[in-house]
Design a protein around this motif. Sequence first.
Motif, PDB file in Angstrom:
ATOM      1  N   THR A  88       9.648 -18.109 -35.291  1.00 12.77           N
ATOM      2  CA  THR A  88       9.547 -16.760 -34.737  1.00 12.77           C
ATOM      3  C   THR A  88       8.370 -16.669 -33.772  1.00 12.77           C
TER       4      THR A  88
ATOM      5  N   ASN B 260       9.553 -14.187 -30.672  1.00 11.22           N
ATOM      6  CA  ASN B 260      10.477 -13.171 -31.150  1.00 11.22           C
ATOM      7  C   ASN B 260       9.642 -12.106 -31.866  1.00 11.22           C
TER       8      ASN B 260
ATOM      9  N   ASN C 282      10.492  -9.217 -33.176  1.00 14.39           N
ATOM     10  CA  ASN C 282      11.145  -8.315 -34.116  1.00 14.39           C
ATOM     11  C   ASN C 282      10.441  -8.423 -35.469  1.00 14.39           C
TER      12      ASN C 282
ATOM     13  N   ASP D 199      15.053 -15.884 -38.717  1.00 21.12           N
ATOM     14  CA  ASP D 199      15.413 -15.736 -37.311  1.00 21.12           C
ATOM     15  C   ASP D 199      16.759 -16.418 -37.064  1.00 21.12           C
TER      16      ASP D 199
END
Length: 185
Positions: A43, A48, A50, A70
């Motif tokens: 991640t 990423n 999120n 992920d």
Amino acid sequence: MSENDRRLVAGWHGRYFEDFTVGDVYKHPFGRTVTETDNVWFTNVTMNCNPMHFNEAYAAETEFGERLVDGTFVIALAVGMSVIDISVNATANLGYDEVRHHAPVFHGDTIFAESEILNKRESESREHVGIVTTELRAFNQDGDLVLSLERTPMVLKRAFAEPSAAVPPGWPDGVGTQPDDVDSS
């Protein structure tokens, strides 16, 4: 054991274009348990942002109640698991299509993968390769389908590979034990 008892024996060299048959299914060896470290590392490396993947407090308030692995890590893992059977001798991956995440993957899940040969054809522009289309499917330890996708590598033909025990795929010529180092009789 004497020096004369040693032999240079070819290991697995992977499949070549000619080895694939439409309808064959390869259950790839070695399931792999996904760790929290895998998820956090992947991640962060891929940026990423999120919070579902790295923020436990946030994820605890979602419908899943915990962080999810992920999805692009799951894709990378499943594709990697398939290489031993499908693309050790690939010269390129032409595409990944119809990618579907069927169920979430959590820390501690063990992933298993299999590939089914959907299509194969000669390359129109390169005589040394053919094109193979597979459906790659990944399952968790409970048998739940978590991922499916179509993968299309361009795979070397055997006549252009010249595999040998002394120079398997990925090894430079002359490295390691050579035929002259062992009894060839």
